[in-house]
Design an enzyme around this catalytic site. Structure first.
Site, short mmCIF file in Angstrom:
data_model
loop_
_atom_site.label_atom_id
_atom_site.label_comp_id
_atom_site.label_asym_id
_atom_site.label_seq_id
_atom_site.Cartn_x
_atom_site.Cartn_y
_atom_site.Cartn_z
N THR A 1 37.47 8.39 71.94
CA THR A 1 37.19 9.56 73.15
C THR A 1 37.83 8.72 74.43
O THR A 1 37.81 7.50 74.58
CB THR A 1 35.90 9.42 73.67
OG1 THR A 1 35.10 9.82 72.81
CG2 THR A 1 35.03 10.06 74.34
N ARG B 1 26.58 9.97 87.40
CA ARG B 1 26.17 11.46 87.35
C ARG B 1 24.48 11.03 87.42
O ARG B 1 23.37 9.72 87.65
CB ARG B 1 25.25 11.60 85.67
CG ARG B 1 26.72 11.13 84.55
CD ARG B 1 26.49 11.80 83.38
NE ARG B 1 28.12 11.04 82.75
CZ ARG B 1 27.93 10.81 81.52
NH1 ARG B 1 26.81 10.87 80.67
NH2 ARG B 1 28.89 10.69 80.98
N LYS C 1 39.41 12.57 71.66
CA LYS C 1 39.46 13.50 72.59
C LYS C 1 39.09 13.41 73.89
O LYS C 1 38.77 12.53 73.96
CB LYS C 1 37.60 13.17 72.03
CG LYS C 1 36.27 13.86 72.68
CD LYS C 1 35.11 13.88 72.03
CE LYS C 1 34.49 14.67 72.63
NZ LYS C 1 33.87 14.39 73.52
N HIS D 1 33.89 16.33 78.53
CA HIS D 1 32.88 15.81 78.03
C HIS D 1 32.66 16.47 78.24
O HIS D 1 31.13 15.78 78.99
CB HIS D 1 33.47 14.06 79.18
CG HIS D 1 32.22 13.48 78.51
ND1 HIS D 1 33.41 11.83 78.04
CD2 HIS D 1 31.10 12.76 78.03
CE1 HIS D 1 32.12 11.57 77.31
NE2 HIS D 1 30.96 12.09 76.77
N ARG E 1 28.76 28.50 73.95
CA ARG E 1 26.67 28.69 73.89
C ARG E 1 26.84 30.16 72.75
O ARG E 1 25.83 29.86 72.56
CB ARG E 1 25.96 28.75 75.16
CG ARG E 1 26.30 27.98 75.53
CD ARG E 1 25.49 26.43 75.65
NE ARG E 1 25.47 25.48 76.62
CZ ARG E 1 26.16 24.25 76.50
NH1 ARG E 1 27.44 24.47 75.16
NH2 ARG E 1 25.89 23.49 77.24
N GLY F 1 27.82 20.65 72.45
CA GLY F 1 27.40 19.14 72.43
C GLY F 1 25.92 19.21 72.51
O GLY F 1 25.35 18.68 72.22
N ARG F 2 25.08 20.02 73.64
CA ARG F 2 24.53 20.01 73.87
C ARG F 2 23.30 21.25 73.02
O ARG F 2 22.00 20.27 72.61
CB ARG F 2 23.73 20.58 75.76
CG ARG F 2 24.73 19.32 76.83
CD ARG F 2 24.14 20.02 77.99
NE ARG F 2 25.00 19.46 78.92
CZ ARG F 2 26.39 18.43 79.21
NH1 ARG F 2 27.11 19.77 78.94
NH2 ARG F 2 26.61 17.82 79.97
C1 LIG Z 1 24.02 13.58 76.28
C2 LIG Z 1 25.27 13.83 75.96
C3 LIG Z 1 25.83 12.34 75.19
C4 LIG Z 1 27.03 12.50 74.96
N1 LIG Z 1 27.55 11.55 74.55
C5 LIG Z 1 28.83 10.96 73.71
C6 LIG Z 1 29.44 10.69 73.03
O1 LIG Z 1 28.59 9.46 72.86
N2 LIG Z 1 30.59 10.19 72.96
C7 LIG Z 1 31.81 11.36 73.42
O2 LIG Z 1 32.77 11.53 73.04
N3 LIG Z 1 30.85 12.24 73.83
C8 LIG Z 1 29.80 12.00 74.21
N4 LIG Z 1 29.43 13.59 75.27
C9 LIG Z 1 30.04 14.80 75.44
C10 LIG Z 1 30.03 15.34 73.69
O3 LIG Z 1 30.61 15.33 72.86
C11 LIG Z 1 30.92 16.68 74.30
O4 LIG Z 1 32.25 16.70 75.02
C12 LIG Z 1 30.22 17.74 75.52
O5 LIG Z 1 28.47 17.75 75.87
C13 LIG Z 1 30.22 19.39 74.79
O6 LIG Z 1 29.90 20.07 75.75
P1 LIG Z 1 28.67 20.94 76.32
O7 LIG Z 1 27.33 20.16 75.84
O8 LIG Z 1 29.40 21.64 76.99
O9 LIG Z 1 29.16 21.81 74.55
C14 LIG Z 1 28.01 13.71 75.47
C15 LIG Z 1 27.76 14.80 76.40
C16 LIG Z 1 26.12 14.82 76.08
C17 LIG Z 1 25.33 16.44 77.25
O1 LIG Z 2 29.38 9.56 76.87
C1 LIG Z 2 28.43 10.17 77.80
O2 LIG Z 2 28.45 11.48 77.78
C2 LIG Z 2 27.12 9.15 77.51
O3 LIG Z 2 26.29 9.93 78.55
C3 LIG Z 2 26.68 8.67 77.23
C4 LIG Z 2 25.98 7.18 77.50
C5 LIG Z 2 25.60 6.01 76.87
C6 LIG Z 2 26.42 5.59 76.00
C7 LIG Z 2 27.89 6.52 75.61
C8 LIG Z 2 27.62 7.83 76.41
#
Ligand SMILES: Cc1cc2nc3c(=O)[nH]c(=O)nc-3n(C[C@H](O)[C@H](O)[C@H](O)COP(=O)(O)O)c2cc1C
Ligand SMILES: O=C(O)C(=O)c1ccccc1
Length: 373
Positions: free
Chosen positions: A162, A171, A239, A263, A298, A317-318
């Protein structure tokens, strides 16, 4: 159709979302749902799909759609996979092990986060479809190398680096909530010394942001990628690419695939909506490597739009977290199957039999203009 304890049929991702919200504490909910600052990019990711209009072809002789796709030699039943997200045990006791089981039932790719709350090995033991491991670039390169080696030994199919987090986005929700990872949830694949700060709840602020400021290496540049490349035989996926310039650099530096992503609107608020960046990036890559996509998908028609714009696979993601919270492995499988069925349905109605038939002719040109608010 999946039906969980509530008795309400869960027909769409938004049904899972509603069900999950009832079951998850408000600070965890804010962590999952939230984006950076004023959440403009988060909102733009969703709005971009509302502008898309499809160009259905009729009498195309398409009784059924084939959603299978293959990537790095692994076949998947669906081009809709799970994006890496941290700490699945925040919403389910089994965490990523349940997510892996759900992904397997749907035949989907699961990208395990570096901040997973179950071990790389336990997740692998529960998986029956492809797994990749996501990494952030740590100052402690020995920790990264160790994780890449463990992933390779456990049969993971790629490393996803990433690249859009030189520091954590701000946030406001998490900062106002003083959100920290606590209880018995932890990033169990990273040695405790690297993680100590993230687990300490502090007065105000977000412990996650402070922790990542200490452990992530913000000075990373293109030249450093060669080091990670030499750590592993696995394909390397970058990514967080949003521009033609960076897409060209990624290809030039030997990326095996890239993910168009902002992200989930959690990093640079004001950044372009993911969908609006996709055509530009796909054009710059020009087929040199696969392009994946995430951000705001979605429903099946959203996936169809991203695939038509040049994505080989789309990641959620979500929504898988909503599924996991609402119904464990069944909920994860339900979210993925629902989206895949919607995609197949949209393909039949649009007269496209298989994923290679999805190209820009499936979309009205004004959908592509990227005229984002
Ligand atoms: C709760 C949460 C935690 C996430 N943690 C990471 C992470 O640890 N590493 C990462 O590369 N992206 C992380 N992301 C980003 C997701 O990989 C992704 O890019 C994003 O959620 C996609 O959008 P969407 O939630 O609208 O589908 C996180 C997203 C969310 C919502
Ligand atoms: O990447 C993120 O969006 C994220 O929320 C997160 C939180 C803690 C550790 C790594 C990523």
């Amino acid at each position: 159709m999946t039906q969980l304890q509530t008795g309400t049929p869960l027909l769409t991702a938004s049904d899972y979302r509603r069900s999950a919200q009832r079951l998850v504490g408000s600070d965890v909910w804010d962590f999952i749902e939230g984006g950076a600052e004023d959440e403009r990019t988060l909102a733009a990711n969703l709005r971009a799909f509302d502008r898309v209009r499809l160009r259905p072809r009729v009498l195309a002789g398409v009784p059924d759609a084939d959603t299978t796709v293959s990537l790095f030699g692994t076949a998947y039943a669906t081009p809709i996979g799970i994006a890496p997200t941290a700490y699945h045990r925040l919403v389910d006791a089994e965490g990523e092990v349940a997510t892996a089981r759900g992904a397997g039932r749907a035949g989907a790719l699961f990208v395990v986060g570096m901040f997973a709350s179950r071990t790389i090995e336990d997740i692998a033991a529960a998986a029956s479809s492809g797994l990749w491991l996501q990494l952030y670039w740590l100052r402690r390169r020995d920790v990264m190398r160790d994780l890449a080696e463990r992933a390779e030994r456990s049969g993971y199919g790629a490393i996803m680096l990433t690249v859009d987090v030189p520091r954590m986005g701000r946030r406001w929700r998490d900062m106002r909530n003083g959100f920290a990872i606590g209880g018995d949830v932890a990033a169990v694949n990273i040695e405790p010394a690297v993680m100590a700060e993230a687990h300490r709840r502090d007065e105000g602020g977000s412990a996650l942001a402070r922790h990542t400021a200490g452990s992530f290496d913000p000075s990373l540049s293109w030249a450093d990628l060669a080091w990670l490349r030499d750590c592993t035989r696995l394909p390397l996926v970058l990514k967080g690419i949003l521009t033609a310039e960076d897409a060209a650099l990624a290809v030039a530096h030997g990326a095996d695939a890239i993910v168009v992503s902002n992200h989930g609107g959690r990093q640079l608020d004001g950044a372009v909506a993911s969908l609006d960046a996709l055509a530009e990036v796909a054009d710059a890559v020009g087929g040199a490597c696969p392009v994946l996509f995430d951000g705001g998908v979605r429903r099946g028609a959203d996936a169809l739009a991203a695939l038509a714009l040049g994505a080989r696979m789309v990641l959620l993601g979500r929504p898988p977290l909503w599924g996991l919270a609402a119904g464990g492995a069944d909920g994860v499988a339900g979210v993925l199957r629902t989206a895949t069925e919607e995609l197949a349905h949209a393909m039949v109605l649009a007269g496209r039999a298989a994923l290679p038939d999805l190209d820009r002719t499936a979309l009205r040109p004004t959908s592509l203009a990227g005229g984002d608010a």
